[in-house]
Design an enzyme around this catalytic site. Structure first.
Site, mmCIF file in Angstrom:
data_model
loop_
_atom_site.group_PDB
_atom_site.id
_atom_site.type_symbol
_atom_site.label_atom_id
_atom_site.label_comp_id
_atom_site.label_asym_id
_atom_site.label_seq_id
_atom_site.Cartn_x
_atom_site.Cartn_y
_atom_site.Cartn_z
ATOM 1 N N GLY A 1 0.790 -1.229 0.000
ATOM 2 C CA GLY A 1 0.000 0.000 0.000
ATOM 3 C C GLY A 1 0.821 1.278 0.000
ATOM 4 O O GLY A 1 0.343 2.318 0.456
ATOM 5 N N ASN B 1 -5.630 2.258 -13.083
ATOM 6 C CA ASN B 1 -4.683 1.270 -12.553
ATOM 7 C C ASN B 1 -3.276 1.819 -12.714
ATOM 8 O O ASN B 1 -3.006 2.612 -13.622
ATOM 9 C CB ASN B 1 -4.822 -0.033 -13.353
ATOM 10 C CG ASN B 1 -3.903 -1.130 -12.846
ATOM 11 O OD1 ASN B 1 -3.744 -1.319 -11.640
ATOM 12 N ND2 ASN B 1 -3.268 -1.860 -13.752
ATOM 13 N N HIS C 1 0.669 0.462 -13.253
ATOM 14 C CA HIS C 1 1.411 -0.742 -13.636
ATOM 15 C C HIS C 1 2.905 -0.404 -13.687
ATOM 16 O O HIS C 1 3.277 0.623 -14.265
ATOM 17 C CB HIS C 1 0.927 -1.239 -15.002
ATOM 18 C CG HIS C 1 1.585 -2.517 -15.394
ATOM 19 N ND1 HIS C 1 1.188 -3.743 -14.870
ATOM 20 C CD2 HIS C 1 2.627 -2.771 -16.216
ATOM 21 C CE1 HIS C 1 1.965 -4.685 -15.371
ATOM 22 N NE2 HIS C 1 2.845 -4.128 -16.189
ATOM 23 N N ASP D 1 -4.522 -4.756 -18.501
ATOM 24 C CA ASP D 1 -3.561 -3.682 -18.795
ATOM 25 C C ASP D 1 -3.695 -3.135 -20.214
ATOM 26 O O ASP D 1 -2.710 -2.694 -20.820
ATOM 27 C CB ASP D 1 -2.103 -4.156 -18.567
ATOM 28 C CG ASP D 1 -1.846 -4.632 -17.143
ATOM 29 O OD1 ASP D 1 -2.470 -4.088 -16.213
ATOM 30 O OD2 ASP D 1 -1.024 -5.548 -16.966
ATOM 31 N N GLU E 1 6.291 5.541 -9.401
ATOM 32 C CA GLU E 1 4.857 5.212 -9.301
ATOM 33 C C GLU E 1 4.149 6.164 -8.338
ATOM 34 O O GLU E 1 3.036 6.607 -8.598
ATOM 35 C CB GLU E 1 4.668 3.777 -8.792
ATOM 36 C CG GLU E 1 4.965 2.714 -9.806
ATOM 37 C CD GLU E 1 4.696 1.326 -9.240
ATOM 38 O OE1 GLU E 1 3.594 1.087 -8.729
ATOM 39 O OE2 GLU E 1 5.602 0.483 -9.301
HETATM 40 C C1 GRF Z 1 3.417 -1.570 -7.425
HETATM 41 O O1 GRF Z 1 4.589 -1.849 -8.117
HETATM 42 C C2 GRF Z 1 2.276 -1.587 -8.399
HETATM 43 O O2 GRF Z 1 2.540 -0.976 -9.609
HETATM 44 C C3 GRF Z 1 2.121 -3.051 -8.565
HETATM 45 O O3 GRF Z 1 2.226 -3.560 -7.259
HETATM 46 C C4 GRF Z 1 3.058 -2.709 -6.499
HETATM 47 C C5 GRF Z 1 2.259 -2.269 -5.316
HETATM 48 O O4 GRF Z 1 2.978 -1.563 -4.423
HETATM 49 N N1 GRF Z 1 0.941 -3.407 -9.296
HETATM 50 P P1 GRF Z 1 2.248 -0.924 -3.161
HETATM 51 O O5 GRF Z 1 1.307 -1.991 -2.572
HETATM 52 O O6 GRF Z 1 1.493 0.284 -3.599
HETATM 53 O O7 GRF Z 1 3.358 -0.613 -2.204
#
Ligand code: GRF
Length: 201
Positions: A14, A109, A111, A152, A181
């Site tokens: 998370g 989403n 990715h 995706d 991210e």
């Molecule tokens: C991230 O790399 C996301 O893109 C992928 O899972 C990971 C989740 O990380 N799908 P977090 O749970 O937000 O720390």
């Protein structure tokens, strides 16, 4: 402007959820996270949500063994909370077509690759970064996109590149991508909520 109501779906640590919580607290995003849902009971994302006073729900195999009943419960929760946008933040389960149709253009989403590379069935978590390294790529990155009925395949919202460095391991590369991210998910949800990202066209 009306504050948008968000549901965030998580499966793991998370940290993307945390980035959203922080950006809402600092006023960068004009929204409220109404609920956090996980398909994994032990997901640390649920703990983060609870620590921030956000309602949490575990919807998984244990309490909803039937996937249709699970999907129905999800739809009921989203409707009951009058959710505007659903954010999949590391959610490792596939939504049912009914949910996707109901919230068309309102589910996003994140990715951890540069879609269309290293995405789709089987490309999640460390599998993505392993493949990037195995193929000797010189760059990777992260993508946010709308969710459609494929895996995706929905319209890309934002992408950000990161270099793959000599000596990178899955751990070092995934950490570099994860940092990006966090910025990308905040930018995406901020712009979605302010209306500067169009939900459909
Ligand atoms: C991230 O790399 C996301 O893109 C992928 O899972 C990971 C989740 O990380 N799908 P977090 O749970 O937000 O720390």
């Amino acid at each position: 402007m009306q504050i948008k109501r968000l549901a965030v779906l998580v499966s793991g640590g998370g940290s993307n959820l945390q980035a959203l919580i922080d950006a809402i607290q600092s006023g960068e995003i004009s929204a409220k996270i109404e609920l956090v849902i996980s398909n994994r009971e032990q997901a640390y994302g649920l703990t983060r949500a609870a620590q921030n006073g956000i309602a949490t729900h575990y919807l998984g195999i244990k309490n909803y063994p039937d996937s249709n009943a699970r999907a129905e419960k999800l739809n009921t929760l989203l409707a009951a909370h009058q959710i505007d946008y659903v954010v999949l933040a590391g959610y490792l389960s596939i939504l049912k077509p009914e949910t996707i149709r109901q919230y068309e253009g309102r589910i996003v989403n994140i990715h951890p690759s540069l879609i269309p590379k290293y995405c789709g069935e089987g490309f999640y978590g460390h599998h993505v970064h392993e493949a990037v390294l195995a193929n000797g790529e010189s760059e990777s990155g992260a993508t946010t996109h709308f969710v459609d009925e494929g895996v995706d395949t929905g319209k890309i919202i934002y992408q950000e590149r990161v270099p793959v460095l000599k000596g990178d391991t899955v751990e070092t590369l995934s950490a570099r991508v994860l940092t990006v991210e966090h910025q990308l998910i905040v930018r995406t949800v901020r712009d979605l909520c302010s209306g500067s990202v169009k939900t459909s066209e």
